[in-house]
Design a protein around this motif. Structure first.
Motif, PDB file in Angstrom:
ATOM      1  N   GLU A 130      10.689   4.619  -9.588  1.00  0.00           N
ATOM      2  CA  GLU A 130      10.147   3.387 -10.160  1.00  0.00           C
ATOM      3  C   GLU A 130       8.644   3.359  -9.890  1.00  0.00           C
ATOM      4  OE1 GLU A 130      10.160  -1.427  -9.370  1.00  0.00           O
ATOM      5  OE2 GLU A 130      11.748  -0.188  -8.495  1.00  0.00           O
ATOM      6  N   ILE A 131       7.852   3.518 -10.930  1.00  0.00           N
ATOM      7  CA  ILE A 131       6.399   3.568 -10.759  1.00  0.00           C
ATOM      8  C   ILE A 131       5.869   2.190 -10.387  1.00  0.00           C
ATOM      9  CG2 ILE A 131       4.197   4.005 -11.903  1.00  0.00           C
ATOM     10  CD1 ILE A 131       5.544   6.091 -13.616  1.00  0.00           C
ATOM     11  N   ARG A 132       5.072   2.157  -9.315  1.00  0.00           N
ATOM     12  CA  ARG A 132       4.511   0.888  -8.850  1.00  0.00           C
ATOM     13  C   ARG A 132       3.019   0.771  -9.143  1.00  0.00           C
ATOM     14  NH1 ARG A 132       8.379  -1.777  -5.900  1.00  0.00           N
ATOM     15  NH2 ARG A 132       7.061  -3.545  -6.481  1.00  0.00           N
ATOM     16  N   SER A 133       2.291   1.872  -9.011  1.00  0.00           N
ATOM     17  CA  SER A 133       0.845   1.825  -9.287  1.00  0.00           C
ATOM     18  C   SER A 133       0.311   3.244  -9.410  1.00  0.00           C
ATOM     19  CB  SER A 133       0.100   1.073  -8.175  1.00  0.00           C
ATOM     20  OG  SER A 133       0.284   1.694  -6.915  1.00  0.00           O
ATOM     21  N   GLY A 134      -0.935   3.345  -9.899  1.00  0.00           N
ATOM     22  CA  GLY A 134      -1.587   4.632 -10.035  1.00  0.00           C
ATOM     23  C   GLY A 134      -3.087   4.480  -9.898  1.00  0.00           C
ATOM     24  N   ASP A 181       6.558   1.737   3.307  1.00  0.00           N
ATOM     25  CA  ASP A 181       6.273   0.635   2.391  1.00  0.00           C
ATOM     26  C   ASP A 181       4.969   0.918   1.640  1.00  0.00           C
ATOM     27  OD1 ASP A 181       4.030  -0.317   4.106  1.00  0.00           O
ATOM     28  OD2 ASP A 181       5.668  -0.851   5.477  1.00  0.00           O
ATOM     29  N   GLU A 182       4.693   0.073   0.657  1.00  0.00           N
ATOM     30  CA  GLU A 182       3.520   0.285  -0.194  1.00  0.00           C
ATOM     31  C   GLU A 182       2.217   0.080   0.564  1.00  0.00           C
ATOM     32  OE1 GLU A 182       3.678  -1.557  -4.084  1.00  0.00           O
ATOM     33  OE2 GLU A 182       5.867  -1.632  -3.974  1.00  0.00           O
ATOM     34  N   ASP A 183       2.171  -0.880   1.463  1.00  0.00           N
ATOM     35  CA  ASP A 183       0.936  -1.135   2.209  1.00  0.00           C
ATOM     36  C   ASP A 183       0.534   0.073   3.041  1.00  0.00           C
ATOM     37  OD1 ASP A 183       0.688  -3.665   1.177  1.00  0.00           O
ATOM     38  OD2 ASP A 183       1.647  -4.669   2.876  1.00  0.00           O
ATOM     39  N   THR A 184       1.515   0.734   3.658  1.00  0.00           N
ATOM     40  CA  THR A 184       1.221   1.913   4.468  1.00  0.00           C
ATOM     41  C   THR A 184       0.710   3.056   3.587  1.00  0.00           C
ATOM     42  OG1 THR A 184       2.997   1.272   5.989  1.00  0.00           O
ATOM     43  CG2 THR A 184       2.160   3.515   6.174  1.00  0.00           C
ATOM     44  N   ALA A 185       1.306   3.191   2.403  1.00  0.00           N
ATOM     45  CA  ALA A 185       0.854   4.230   1.478  1.00  0.00           C
ATOM     46  C   ALA A 185      -0.573   3.964   1.008  1.00  0.00           C
ATOM     47  CB  ALA A 185       1.806   4.311   0.286  1.00  0.00           C
ATOM     48  N   LEU A 186      -0.870   2.707   0.686  1.00  0.00           N
ATOM     49  CA  LEU A 186      -2.221   2.350   0.253  1.00  0.00           C
ATOM     50  C   LEU A 186      -3.238   2.554   1.367  1.00  0.00           C
ATOM     51  CD1 LEU A 186      -1.492  -0.864  -1.841  1.00  0.00           C
ATOM     52  CD2 LEU A 186      -2.286   1.352  -2.708  1.00  0.00           C
ATOM     53  N   GLU A 187      -2.829   2.308   2.594  1.00  0.00           N
ATOM     54  CA  GLU A 187      -3.719   2.527   3.735  1.00  0.00           C
ATOM     55  C   GLU A 187      -4.055   4.009   3.859  1.00  0.00           C
ATOM     56  OE1 GLU A 187      -5.860   1.020   7.181  1.00  0.00           O
ATOM     57  OE2 GLU A 187      -5.149   0.249   5.260  1.00  0.00           O
ATOM     58  N   TRP A 188      -3.055   4.867   3.631  1.00  0.00           N
ATOM     59  CA  TRP A 188      -3.326   6.309   3.665  1.00  0.00           C
ATOM     60  C   TRP A 188      -4.323   6.674   2.572  1.00  0.00           C
ATOM     61  CZ3 TRP A 188      -3.400  10.464   0.519  1.00  0.00           C
ATOM     62  CH2 TRP A 188      -3.500  11.721   1.134  1.00  0.00           C
ATOM     63  N   CYS A 189      -4.141   6.118   1.386  1.00  0.00           N
ATOM     64  CA  CYS A 189      -5.057   6.412   0.281  1.00  0.00           C
ATOM     65  C   CYS A 189      -6.482   5.993   0.625  1.00  0.00           C
ATOM     66  CB  CYS A 189      -4.596   5.687  -0.988  1.00  0.00           C
ATOM     67  SG  CYS A 189      -3.056   6.302  -1.684  1.00  0.00           S
TER      68      CYS A 189
END
Length: 246
Positions: A130-134, A181-189
């Motif tokens: 399920e795509i959430r963002s790009g 979770d998404e927040d952790t993934a965004l933090e890595w980015c």
């Protein structure tokens, strides 16, 4: 790779509201990457939207188009989907009937087998992701990522697919990271504190390969024989490389 961009809509009118909206949003900044035609009635098109560079930072810049023409009715149906990572744009077209081999981006090739296998998995993933963002960065060596939720993941369900395009080498790498979770993934980015954290299933597969290799080595030592890899070439049948193409 060519910059000619024409969806073949001249003399036709939109068959529905969505087609009208997509057609009205067409502009001169689309650069054709791949086009596959099925006769004159259908086209699958993958394009780079260079206008996205001037929009929101990180805007997805790969546009996939599915064009269906009805000459007898003088109408067309047009659908479009934006993506950041190429494999997901290709997946969208493949699921609509485009042959995968028609979407290869010569002369660019995956830089390694891991990239090749990962994009093959994405092509056939169905509704698993399920795509959430790009996010897409354009420039010398471009980077893009797509964040998804893996519906089949037993743990760390948020997955980040990161694509690095190396224009000089005419190649690209694709990697997968796993997050709670998404927040952790965004933090890595945002920080990129280190390598992408591997998916648990990838760690298990790597551990299994290590155990298998150790078992073979132990068995060879117990028998007083050399591992197969150490046997002179004349003692084993030659094997050709598997090879691959996009």
């Amino acid at each position: 790779m060519t910059t000619a961009f024409d969806l073949g809509l001249d003399g036709l009118r939109a068959a529905d509201g969505t087609s009208t909206e997509v057609a009205e949003a067409l502009h001169d900044e689309f650069e054709l990457l791949v086009r596959h035609d099925i006769g004159t009635s259908r086209s699958y098109v993958l394009a780079f939207d260079s206008a996205a560079t001037w929009g929101l930072p990180g805007a997805e810049n790969l546009a996939a188009f599915d064009v269906v023409r009805h000459p007898e009715q003088q109408t067309f149906r047009l659908r479009r989907s934006y993506h950041a990572v190429m494999a997901f744009a290709q997946k969208w077209l493949i699921e609509r009937g485009c042959p995968p081999e028609a979407l290869r981006l010569d002369p660019f090739l995956p830089a390694d087998e891991s990239s090749y296998l990962l994009e093959e998995r994405i092509y056939g993933s169905g509704d698993r992701y399920e795509i959430r963002s790009g996010f897409a960065m354009d420039g010398g060596d471009a980077r893009a990522w797509t964040m998804v939720v893996d519906r089949e993941a037993a743990e760390l369900p948020v997955r980040l697919f990161v694509e690095d395009l190396e224009r000089f080498d005419l190649s690209y790498t694709l990697r997968e990271g796993a997050f709670p979770d998404e927040d952790t993934a965004l933090e890595w980015c945002r920080l990129e504190p280190g390598p992408l954290p591997p998916a648990p299933e990838d760690r298990e597969m790597a551990a299994e390969r290590t155990r298998a290799a150790l078992a073979r080595s132990t068995a060879s030592a117990a028998l007083g024989t050399a591992p197969v890899s150490a046997v002179p070439a004349s003692g084993v049948a030659a094997q050709s490389d598997r090879g691959r193409s996009l």
